[in-house]
Design a protein around this motif. Structure first.
Motif, PDB file in Angstrom:
ATOM      1  N   GLU A 121       0.838  -1.211   0.000  1.00  0.00           N
ATOM      2  CA  GLU A 121       0.000   0.000   0.000  1.00  0.00           C
ATOM      3  C   GLU A 121       0.870   1.257   0.000  1.00  0.00           C
ATOM      4  N   GLN A 124       2.621   1.566  -3.410  1.00  0.00           N
ATOM      5  CA  GLN A 124       1.704   1.975  -4.470  1.00  0.00           C
ATOM      6  C   GLN A 124       1.395   3.471  -4.388  1.00  0.00           C
ATOM      7  N   GLU A 125       1.295   3.990  -3.172  1.00  0.00           N
ATOM      8  CA  GLU A 125       1.098   5.440  -3.024  1.00  0.00           C
ATOM      9  C   GLU A 125       2.289   6.196  -3.611  1.00  0.00           C
ATOM     10  N   PHE A 127       4.255   5.114  -6.018  1.00  0.00           N
ATOM     11  CA  PHE A 127       4.195   4.983  -7.474  1.00  0.00           C
ATOM     12  C   PHE A 127       3.169   5.963  -8.065  1.00  0.00           C
ATOM     13  N   ILE A 128       2.050   6.132  -7.388  1.00  0.00           N
ATOM     14  CA  ILE A 128       1.030   7.087  -7.858  1.00  0.00           C
ATOM     15  C   ILE A 128       1.595   8.503  -7.855  1.00  0.00           C
ATOM     16  N   ALA A 144       6.690   3.217 -13.202  1.00  0.00           N
ATOM     17  CA  ALA A 144       5.856   3.320 -12.004  1.00  0.00           C
ATOM     18  C   ALA A 144       4.546   2.559 -12.197  1.00  0.00           C
ATOM     19  N   LYS A 145       3.940   2.686 -13.387  1.00  0.00           N
ATOM     20  CA  LYS A 145       2.688   1.955 -13.671  1.00  0.00           C
ATOM     21  C   LYS A 145       2.934   0.444 -13.673  1.00  0.00           C
ATOM     22  N   TYR A 147       5.286  -1.256 -12.098  1.00  0.00           N
ATOM     23  CA  TYR A 147       5.511  -1.736 -10.740  1.00  0.00           C
ATOM     24  C   TYR A 147       4.230  -1.698  -9.912  1.00  0.00           C
ATOM     25  N   TYR A 148       3.435  -0.660 -10.109  1.00  0.00           N
ATOM     26  CA  TYR A 148       2.148  -0.557  -9.415  1.00  0.00           C
ATOM     27  C   TYR A 148       1.287  -1.777  -9.757  1.00  0.00           C
ATOM     28  N   ASP A 149       1.178  -2.085 -11.057  1.00  0.00           N
ATOM     29  CA  ASP A 149       0.363  -3.217 -11.503  1.00  0.00           C
ATOM     30  C   ASP A 149       0.927  -4.548 -10.988  1.00  0.00           C
ATOM     31  N   GLU A 152      -0.119  -4.836  -7.527  1.00  0.00           N
ATOM     32  CA  GLU A 152      -1.565  -5.086  -7.476  1.00  0.00           C
ATOM     33  C   GLU A 152      -1.834  -6.573  -7.696  1.00  0.00           C
TER      34      GLU A 152
END
Length: 183
Positions: A121, A124-125, A127-128, A144-145, A147-149, A152
């Motif tokens: 969590e 991901q913040e 990365f956003i 960033a997208k 790694y975020y995915d 997820e």
């Protein structure tokens, strides 16, 4: 050829020693020190023991004994018991391996889920923030997208692990893997 004159009591002690040795040797799976493992394995064949009895039986120091008992209590393999009329604390080993397995692994898996989901969590913040940052290049945004995915997707495992723990605690798992599965 000499005949063996072992007494039945000696044979029982030898049989118990075999099991005590095997239990103690495998307790490293539970992250248990050799001293605590020997203590649990010894207690497995006793109804209950005081700290003094444990020390006498295993020849351990009082601090080592206390540390071992405390660790075994933390992983729910030993419980403090009450003996009417005695001021000494007594302890009993968990003899139901299903219960000790479930308690230990559920504790570890709960810890794994919490630590990793919290980290995911937070990451991901971050990365956003990188994605929304006007200074981010298209390559930075793409990474960033990605790694975020990726994180997820990893949540699927942690949610499955939460479900596994819930099914173990509720006993539902035994509908799929019965305790008496071998005939």
């Amino acid at each position: 050829m000499s005949e063996s004159y072992e007494t039945p009591e000696h044979k029982i002690d030898e049989a118990k020693d075999k099991v005590i040795g095997a239990i103690a040797e495998t307790m490293d799976l539970y992250g248990v020190t050799p001293a605590a493992a020997n203590l649990y394995a010894t207690m497995y064949f006793k109804d209950q023991m005081t700290l003094d009895e444990m020390r006498e039986e295993l020849g351990m120091s009082k601090p080592s004994m206390s540390t071992s008992v405390r660790r075994l209590q933390e992983i729910e393999m030993v419980k403090k018991t009450f003996t009417r009329g005695s001021r000494k604390h007594t302890y009993a080993a968990e003899k139901d391996f299903f219960r000790s397995f479930m308690a230990f692994y559920c504790q570890m898996w709960d810890r794994e889920v919490k630590m990793n989901l919290d980290a995911i969590e937070e990451a991901q913040e971050d990365f956003i923030e990188a994605i929304k940052d006007p200074a981010s290049t298209p390559d930075i945004v793409a990474n960033a997208k990605k790694y975020y995915d990726q994180l997820e997707e990893s949540k699927t495992y942690y949610h499955w692990l939460e479900d596994l723990v819930a099914s173990i605690r509720s006993g539902e798992i035994f509908e799929f893997l019965p305790k008496d599965g071998r005939d």
